[in-house]
Design a protein around this motif. Sequence first.
Motif, PDB file in Angstrom:
ATOM      1  N   GLN A  23       0.834  -1.200   0.000  1.00 58.60           N
ATOM      2  CA  GLN A  23       0.000   0.000   0.000  1.00 58.60           C
ATOM      3  C   GLN A  23       0.866   1.247   0.000  1.00 58.60           C
ATOM      4  O   GLN A  23       0.599   2.192  -0.739  1.00 58.60           O
ATOM      5  CB  GLN A  23      -0.904   0.021   1.231  1.00 58.60           C
ATOM      6  N   ALA A  24       1.894   1.253   0.831  1.00 59.40           N
ATOM      7  CA  ALA A  24       2.792   2.414   0.916  1.00 59.40           C
ATOM      8  C   ALA A  24       3.508   2.663  -0.404  1.00 59.40           C
ATOM      9  O   ALA A  24       3.801   3.809  -0.751  1.00 59.40           O
ATOM     10  CB  ALA A  24       3.798   2.215   2.044  1.00 59.40           C
ATOM     11  N   ARG A  25       3.780   1.596  -1.156  1.00 58.08           N
ATOM     12  CA  ARG A  25       4.451   1.716  -2.456  1.00 58.08           C
ATOM     13  C   ARG A  25       3.464   1.942  -3.593  1.00 58.08           C
ATOM     14  O   ARG A  25       3.827   1.933  -4.762  1.00 58.08           O
ATOM     15  CB  ARG A  25       5.254   0.435  -2.771  1.00 58.08           C
ATOM     16  N   ASP A  26       2.190   2.112  -3.263  1.00 56.19           N
ATOM     17  CA  ASP A  26       1.111   2.325  -4.248  1.00 56.19           C
ATOM     18  C   ASP A  26       0.926   1.154  -5.196  1.00 56.19           C
ATOM     19  O   ASP A  26       0.467   1.322  -6.328  1.00 56.19           O
ATOM     20  CB  ASP A  26       1.310   3.622  -5.034  1.00 56.19           C
ATOM     21  N   LEU A  27       1.283  -0.032  -4.757  1.00 56.89           N
ATOM     22  CA  LEU A  27       1.043  -1.231  -5.552  1.00 56.89           C
ATOM     23  C   LEU A  27      -0.352  -1.783  -5.306  1.00 56.89           C
ATOM     24  O   LEU A  27      -0.892  -2.514  -6.133  1.00 56.89           O
ATOM     25  CB  LEU A  27       2.071  -2.317  -5.216  1.00 56.89           C
ATOM     26  N   LEU A  28      -0.909  -1.455  -4.169  1.00 59.70           N
ATOM     27  CA  LEU A  28      -2.218  -1.957  -3.762  1.00 59.70           C
ATOM     28  C   LEU A  28      -3.117  -0.763  -3.489  1.00 59.70           C
ATOM     29  O   LEU A  28      -2.720   0.155  -2.764  1.00 59.70           O
ATOM     30  CB  LEU A  28      -2.042  -2.801  -2.486  1.00 59.70           C
ATOM     31  N   SER A  60      11.099  -6.478 -10.555  1.00 55.04           N
ATOM     32  CA  SER A  60      11.243  -5.699  -9.329  1.00 55.04           C
ATOM     33  C   SER A  60       9.888  -5.095  -8.974  1.00 55.04           C
ATOM     34  O   SER A  60       8.976  -5.050  -9.805  1.00 55.04           O
ATOM     35  CB  SER A  60      12.264  -4.583  -9.528  1.00 55.04           C
ATOM     36  N   LEU A  61       9.767  -4.588  -7.757  1.00 55.08           N
ATOM     37  CA  LEU A  61       8.514  -3.943  -7.364  1.00 55.08           C
ATOM     38  C   LEU A  61       8.251  -2.691  -8.190  1.00 55.08           C
ATOM     39  O   LEU A  61       7.096  -2.384  -8.514  1.00 55.08           O
ATOM     40  CB  LEU A  61       8.521  -3.608  -5.873  1.00 55.08           C
ATOM     41  N   ALA A  62       9.296  -1.968  -8.549  1.00 56.87           N
ATOM     42  CA  ALA A  62       9.128  -0.768  -9.369  1.00 56.87           C
ATOM     43  C   ALA A  62       8.541  -1.134 -10.736  1.00 56.87           C
ATOM     44  O   ALA A  62       7.589  -0.503 -11.206  1.00 56.87           O
ATOM     45  CB  ALA A  62      10.454  -0.039  -9.529  1.00 56.87           C
ATOM     46  N   ARG A  66       4.649  -0.512 -12.424  1.00 60.45           N
ATOM     47  CA  ARG A  66       4.444   0.076 -13.754  1.00 60.45           C
ATOM     48  C   ARG A  66       3.623  -0.859 -14.650  1.00 60.45           C
ATOM     49  O   ARG A  66       2.788  -0.407 -15.429  1.00 60.45           O
ATOM     50  CB  ARG A  66       5.772   0.417 -14.397  1.00 60.45           C
ATOM     51  N   LEU A  67       3.868  -2.163 -14.541  1.00 61.43           N
ATOM     52  CA  LEU A  67       3.100  -3.120 -15.309  1.00 61.43           C
ATOM     53  C   LEU A  67       1.629  -3.115 -14.871  1.00 61.43           C
ATOM     54  O   LEU A  67       0.718  -3.130 -15.702  1.00 61.43           O
ATOM     55  CB  LEU A  67       3.675  -4.541 -15.158  1.00 61.43           C
ATOM     56  N   LEU A  68       1.416  -3.090 -13.577  1.00 57.87           N
ATOM     57  CA  LEU A  68       0.057  -3.086 -13.050  1.00 57.87           C
ATOM     58  C   LEU A  68      -0.697  -1.811 -13.415  1.00 57.87           C
ATOM     59  O   LEU A  68      -1.907  -1.829 -13.605  1.00 57.87           O
ATOM     60  CB  LEU A  68       0.073  -3.271 -11.533  1.00 57.87           C
TER      61      LEU A  68
END
Length: 72
Positions: A23-28, A60-62, A66-68
């Motif tokens: 969440q903090a990384r804006d992935l969720l 990587s998470l980065a 970007r893919l998501l």
Amino acid sequence: MSYRVEELAARADISVDTVRYYQARDLLPAPTRSGRVALYSDVHLDRLAEIRRLQGRGYSLAVTGRLLDGEL
């Protein structure tokens, strides 16, 4: 279906800390709130599965973010 963070983490087979980190990384996306309780949905569970799948492929998470987001 709605899940509290502990339930979501258990269903996704990850830790609560990992959910919060994503969440903090804006992935969720942010959960909905009912008072002080954060509620997650199957959309969140599917997103976590996709994150794990992409990480399993070596991204990587980065790059995963970007893919998501459809940037790549």
